[in-house]
Scaffold this motif. Structure first.
Motif, PDB file in Angstrom:
ATOM      1  N   ALA A 150     -44.876  15.363  37.258  1.00 59.52           N
ATOM      2  CA  ALA A 150     -46.150  16.005  37.639  1.00 59.52           C
ATOM      3  C   ALA A 150     -46.012  17.488  37.978  1.00 59.52           C
ATOM      4  O   ALA A 150     -47.000  18.215  37.954  1.00 59.52           O
ATOM      5  N   THR A 151     -44.786  17.937  38.288  1.00 65.54           N
ATOM      6  CA  THR A 151     -44.615  19.346  38.671  1.00 65.54           C
ATOM      7  C   THR A 151     -44.206  20.226  37.491  1.00 65.54           C
ATOM      8  O   THR A 151     -44.031  21.427  37.652  1.00 65.54           O
ATOM      9  N   GLY A 152     -44.059  19.648  36.317  1.00 61.54           N
ATOM     10  CA  GLY A 152     -43.535  20.401  35.176  1.00 61.54           C
ATOM     11  C   GLY A 152     -44.586  21.263  34.490  1.00 61.54           C
ATOM     12  O   GLY A 152     -45.748  21.306  34.898  1.00 61.54           O
ATOM     13  N   ARG A 153     -44.152  21.951  33.419  1.00 65.10           N
ATOM     14  CA  ARG A 153     -45.029  22.854  32.662  1.00 65.10           C
ATOM     15  C   ARG A 153     -46.306  22.161  32.212  1.00 65.10           C
ATOM     16  O   ARG A 153     -47.404  22.673  32.373  1.00 65.10           O
ATOM     17  N   VAL A 154     -46.169  20.965  31.640  1.00 61.93           N
ATOM     18  CA  VAL A 154     -47.374  20.251  31.218  1.00 61.93           C
ATOM     19  C   VAL A 154     -47.858  19.313  32.318  1.00 61.93           C
ATOM     20  O   VAL A 154     -49.064  19.082  32.460  1.00 61.93           O
ATOM     21  N   THR A 157     -41.909  12.469  40.944  1.00 61.27           N
ATOM     22  CA  THR A 157     -40.940  13.541  40.683  1.00 61.27           C
ATOM     23  C   THR A 157     -39.864  13.455  41.764  1.00 61.27           C
ATOM     24  O   THR A 157     -40.056  12.789  42.784  1.00 61.27           O
ATOM     25  N   ARG A 158     -38.772  14.163  41.525  1.00 62.23           N
ATOM     26  CA  ARG A 158     -37.729  14.178  42.571  1.00 62.23           C
ATOM     27  C   ARG A 158     -38.272  14.838  43.827  1.00 62.23           C
ATOM     28  O   ARG A 158     -37.953  14.417  44.939  1.00 62.23           O
ATOM     29  N   ARG A 159     -39.119  15.864  43.623  1.00 69.46           N
ATOM     30  CA  ARG A 159     -39.687  16.545  44.782  1.00 69.46           C
ATOM     31  C   ARG A 159     -40.500  15.579  45.649  1.00 69.46           C
ATOM     32  O   ARG A 159     -40.601  15.739  46.849  1.00 69.46           O
ATOM     33  N   VAL A 190     -44.283  12.677  31.483  1.00 69.72           N
ATOM     34  CA  VAL A 190     -44.017  14.036  30.978  1.00 69.72           C
ATOM     35  C   VAL A 190     -42.782  14.612  31.683  1.00 69.72           C
ATOM     36  O   VAL A 190     -42.734  15.793  32.024  1.00 69.72           O
ATOM     37  N   THR A 191     -41.791  13.757  31.890  1.00 64.53           N
ATOM     38  CA  THR A 191     -40.522  14.237  32.449  1.00 64.53           C
ATOM     39  C   THR A 191     -39.740  14.978  31.369  1.00 64.53           C
ATOM     40  O   THR A 191     -39.989  14.824  30.176  1.00 64.53           O
ATOM     41  N   SER A 192     -38.762  15.745  31.802  1.00 64.76           N
ATOM     42  CA  SER A 192     -37.887  16.410  30.838  1.00 64.76           C
ATOM     43  C   SER A 192     -36.586  16.795  31.501  1.00 64.76           C
ATOM     44  O   SER A 192     -36.465  16.827  32.728  1.00 64.76           O
ATOM     45  N   SER A 236     -29.415  17.575  19.190  1.00 67.65           N
ATOM     46  CA  SER A 236     -29.808  18.394  20.330  1.00 67.65           C
ATOM     47  C   SER A 236     -30.831  17.638  21.207  1.00 67.65           C
ATOM     48  O   SER A 236     -30.769  16.414  21.352  1.00 67.65           O
ATOM     49  N   TYR A 237     -31.776  18.352  21.759  1.00 65.62           N
ATOM     50  CA  TYR A 237     -32.788  17.763  22.647  1.00 65.62           C
ATOM     51  C   TYR A 237     -33.617  16.686  21.942  1.00 65.62           C
ATOM     52  O   TYR A 237     -33.995  15.685  22.548  1.00 65.62           O
ATOM     53  N   PHE A 238     -33.881  16.894  20.646  1.00 65.25           N
ATOM     54  CA  PHE A 238     -34.749  15.960  19.908  1.00 65.25           C
ATOM     55  C   PHE A 238     -34.165  14.542  19.868  1.00 65.25           C
ATOM     56  O   PHE A 238     -34.913  13.566  19.757  1.00 65.25           O
ATOM     57  N   GLY A 294     -32.879  12.759  22.155  1.00 59.35           N
ATOM     58  CA  GLY A 294     -33.384  11.977  23.286  1.00 59.35           C
ATOM     59  C   GLY A 294     -34.844  11.578  23.110  1.00 59.35           C
ATOM     60  O   GLY A 294     -35.267  10.490  23.510  1.00 59.35           O
ATOM     61  N   LYS A 295     -35.619  12.462  22.465  1.00 60.28           N
ATOM     62  CA  LYS A 295     -37.039  12.151  22.264  1.00 60.28           C
ATOM     63  C   LYS A 295     -37.199  11.000  21.261  1.00 60.28           C
ATOM     64  O   LYS A 295     -38.098  10.163  21.407  1.00 60.28           O
ATOM     65  N   LEU A 296     -36.318  10.961  20.247  1.00 60.40           N
ATOM     66  CA  LEU A 296     -36.383   9.851  19.275  1.00 60.40           C
ATOM     67  C   LEU A 296     -36.055   8.526  19.959  1.00 60.40           C
ATOM     68  O   LEU A 296     -36.713   7.508  19.719  1.00 60.40           O
TER      69      LEU A 296
HETATM   70  N1  LIG Z   1     -42.009  22.413  26.416  1.00 63.03           N
HETATM   71  C1  LIG Z   1     -42.526  22.192  25.193  1.00 63.03           C
HETATM   72  O1  LIG Z   1     -42.751  23.146  24.410  1.00 63.03           O
HETATM   73  C2  LIG Z   1     -42.872  20.764  24.751  1.00 63.03           C
HETATM   74  C3  LIG Z   1     -43.530  20.546  23.525  1.00 63.03           C
HETATM   75  C4  LIG Z   1     -43.869  19.221  23.153  1.00 63.03           C
HETATM   76  C5  LIG Z   1     -43.527  18.160  23.994  1.00 63.03           C
HETATM   77  N2  LIG Z   1     -42.865  18.416  25.166  1.00 63.03           N
HETATM   78  C6  LIG Z   1     -42.507  17.283  26.029  1.00 63.03           C
HETATM   79  O2  LIG Z   1     -43.244  17.421  27.235  1.00 63.03           O
HETATM   80  C7  LIG Z   1     -42.521  16.805  28.308  1.00 63.03           C
HETATM   81  C8  LIG Z   1     -42.537  17.744  29.506  1.00 63.03           C
HETATM   82  O3  LIG Z   1     -41.941  18.980  29.160  1.00 63.03           O
HETATM   83  P1  LIG Z   1     -42.052  20.224  30.157  1.00 63.03           P
HETATM   84  O4  LIG Z   1     -41.588  21.426  29.395  1.00 63.03           O
HETATM   85  O5  LIG Z   1     -43.387  20.232  30.817  1.00 63.03           O
HETATM   86  O6  LIG Z   1     -40.931  19.811  31.242  1.00 63.03           O
HETATM   87  P2  LIG Z   1     -40.507  20.569  32.587  1.00 63.03           P
HETATM   88  O7  LIG Z   1     -41.382  21.738  32.859  1.00 63.03           O
HETATM   89  O8  LIG Z   1     -39.026  20.782  32.487  1.00 63.03           O
HETATM   90  O9  LIG Z   1     -40.795  19.475  33.721  1.00 63.03           O
HETATM   91  C9  LIG Z   1     -40.006  18.354  33.851  1.00 63.03           C
HETATM   92  C10 LIG Z   1     -40.576  17.441  34.928  1.00 63.03           C
HETATM   93  O10 LIG Z   1     -39.727  16.287  35.016  1.00 63.03           O
HETATM   94  C11 LIG Z   1     -39.429  16.040  36.378  1.00 63.03           C
HETATM   95  N3  LIG Z   1     -38.108  15.407  36.457  1.00 63.03           N
HETATM   96  C12 LIG Z   1     -36.946  15.835  35.897  1.00 63.03           C
HETATM   97  N4  LIG Z   1     -35.937  14.991  36.206  1.00 63.03           N
HETATM   98  C13 LIG Z   1     -36.472  14.005  36.970  1.00 63.03           C
HETATM   99  C14 LIG Z   1     -35.947  12.846  37.595  1.00 63.03           C
HETATM  100  N5  LIG Z   1     -34.633  12.512  37.512  1.00 63.03           N
HETATM  101  N6  LIG Z   1     -36.774  12.054  38.317  1.00 63.03           N
HETATM  102  C15 LIG Z   1     -38.097  12.376  38.430  1.00 63.03           C
HETATM  103  N7  LIG Z   1     -38.659  13.459  37.848  1.00 63.03           N
HETATM  104  C16 LIG Z   1     -37.861  14.258  37.125  1.00 63.03           C
HETATM  105  C17 LIG Z   1     -39.457  17.415  37.031  1.00 63.03           C
HETATM  106  O11 LIG Z   1     -39.751  17.321  38.396  1.00 63.03           O
HETATM  107  P3  LIG Z   1     -38.652  17.532  39.569  1.00 63.03           P
HETATM  108  O12 LIG Z   1     -37.750  18.627  39.101  1.00 63.03           O
HETATM  109  O13 LIG Z   1     -39.442  17.813  40.788  1.00 63.03           O
HETATM  110  O14 LIG Z   1     -37.961  16.214  39.654  1.00 63.03           O
HETATM  111  C18 LIG Z   1     -40.633  18.067  36.310  1.00 63.03           C
HETATM  112  O15 LIG Z   1     -41.833  17.688  36.946  1.00 63.03           O
HETATM  113  C19 LIG Z   1     -41.101  16.518  27.756  1.00 63.03           C
HETATM  114  O16 LIG Z   1     -40.973  15.149  27.515  1.00 63.03           O
HETATM  115  C20 LIG Z   1     -41.040  17.303  26.461  1.00 63.03           C
HETATM  116  O17 LIG Z   1     -40.222  16.691  25.503  1.00 63.03           O
HETATM  117  C21 LIG Z   1     -42.542  19.670  25.574  1.00 63.03           C
END
Ligand SMILES: NC(=O)c1ccc[n+]([C@@H]2O[C@H](COP(=O)([O-])OP(=O)(O)OC[C@H]3O[C@@H](n4cnc5c(N)ncnc54)[C@H](OP(=O)(O)O)[C@@H]3O)[C@@H](O)[C@H]2O)c1
Length: 267
Positions: A8-12, A31-33, A62-64, A110-112, A114-116
């Motif tokens: 919930a705290t991430g970019r999306v 989230t961890r927070r 939407v974790t990453s 790479s990162y992909f 894990g998504k697969l």
């Molecule tokens: N970025 C892109 O351009 C893009 C494009 C298409 C799809 N996506 C997909 O969208 C998703 C989100 O991407 P994003 O860029 O928004 O990610 P992000 O900003 O890195 O955010 C990741 C989130 O995951 C949480 N998290 C990480 N490890 C965790 C854990 N062990 N336990 C609980 N929460 C955890 C983080 O919160 P805490 O740190 O507080 O735990 C944070 O809220 C991903 O699955 C990605 O593949 C991304």
């Protein structure tokens, strides 16, 4: 609805929260927070994750993890997805919504990678699901700059042919899908225009008043070839979101890269 948002705290994630709240849903951030570790499968203060999901109708994942290692990416998305699905089944959650990436078929690198794995686990899992694939976010330009700046004058950006989308548009779409109920693979979501990452970064620097040169280079390997080929743009049958890179750049969703770059130089 009560919607749990993993990441919930991430970019999306922050846009998923805003969209869900605007539509009157009750939100549970995972989230961890907030005390949850989804990779380890624990809820707040080490309690079982299933207990935290009591009364939840849908989970949006939407974790990453930040990595270019296929092994690390697979390990993260396997652990998080398995823990979530197991807890959702125990808690009687009826819908798992996962966000993946457009054009990654056959790019087991790479990162992909894990998504697969994540997609396969969700498709084979015990909880009715929806998987949305989206293209790279406009925010990807900020993300890449933070990783690839060389000194104060130069930023090296890989060749990425993309059709970027605003994280805000993706967040809103994920909430609509959660409301609509399990649908399997949803129609891909892309941005409105074809772009090239290096050009977007140069445009962002100009907007932020940063006199920095952008050089473009081809990334090696399967990940690099896919990024350069244009497959990440998706097909013509995708849904095209509205917010352009220009509009995003001028909005409050864009965080200027200037202070960070100046701080880099000082360090
Ligand atoms: N970025 C892109 O351009 C893009 C494009 C298409 C799809 N996506 C997909 O969208 C998703 C989100 O991407 P994003 O860029 O928004 O990610 P992000 O900003 O890195 O955010 C990741 C989130 O995951 C949480 N998290 C990480 N490890 C965790 C854990 N062990 N336990 C609980 N929460 C955890 C983080 O919160 P805490 O740190 O507080 O735990 C944070 O809220 C991903 O699955 C990605 O593949 C991304």
């Amino acid at each position: 609805m009560r919607i749990a948002i993993a990441g919930a705290t991430g970019r999306v994630g922050r846009h998923v929260v805003a969209a869900a709240e605007a539509r009157g849903h009750d939100i549970l951030p995972l989230t961890r927070r907030a005390g949850n570790d989804l990779e380890r499968g624990t809820g707040p203060a080490g309690t079982p994750l299933a207990a935290a999901l009591d009364g939840v109708d849908a989970v949006i994942d939407v974790t990453s993890v930040t990595t270019t290692s296929a092994g690390r990416s697979r390990a993260f998305f396997t652990a998080v997805t398995e823990h979530l699905l197991c807890a959702e089944r125990a808690a009687g959650v009826g819908h798992h919504v996962a966000l993946s990436i457009v054009g990654i078929d056959g790019v087991d690198a790479s990162y992909f990678a894990g998504k697969l794995v994540q997609e396969r686990l969700v498709e084979a899992g015990p909880v009715p699901h929806t998987i949305l694939r989206a293209t790279q976010f406009h925010e990807f330009a900020e993300q890449m700059t933070a990783r690839t700046s060389i000194g104060r004058l130069l930023t090296a950006i890989p060749v990425v042919r993309m059709r970027p989308v605003a994280a805000r548009d993706v967040g809103a779409r994920l909430v609509e899908l959660a409301e609509a109920g399990p649908a399997g693979r949803a129609r891909d979501l892309t941005g409105p225009r074809d772009e090239r990452l290096a050009a977007l970064v140069q445009q962002m620097f100009a907007h932020d008043g940063l006199g920095r040169l952008v050089v473009e280079f081809p990334l090696p390997g399967a990940y690099g070839r896919a990024s350069a080929s244009g497959v990440l743009r998706g097909g013509d049958d995708a849904t095209r979101a509205a917010i352009t890179f220009d509009e995003w750049l001028r909005s409050a969703d864009h965080t200027s890269v200037r202070p960070r770059a100046v701080a880099d130089v000082a360090a």
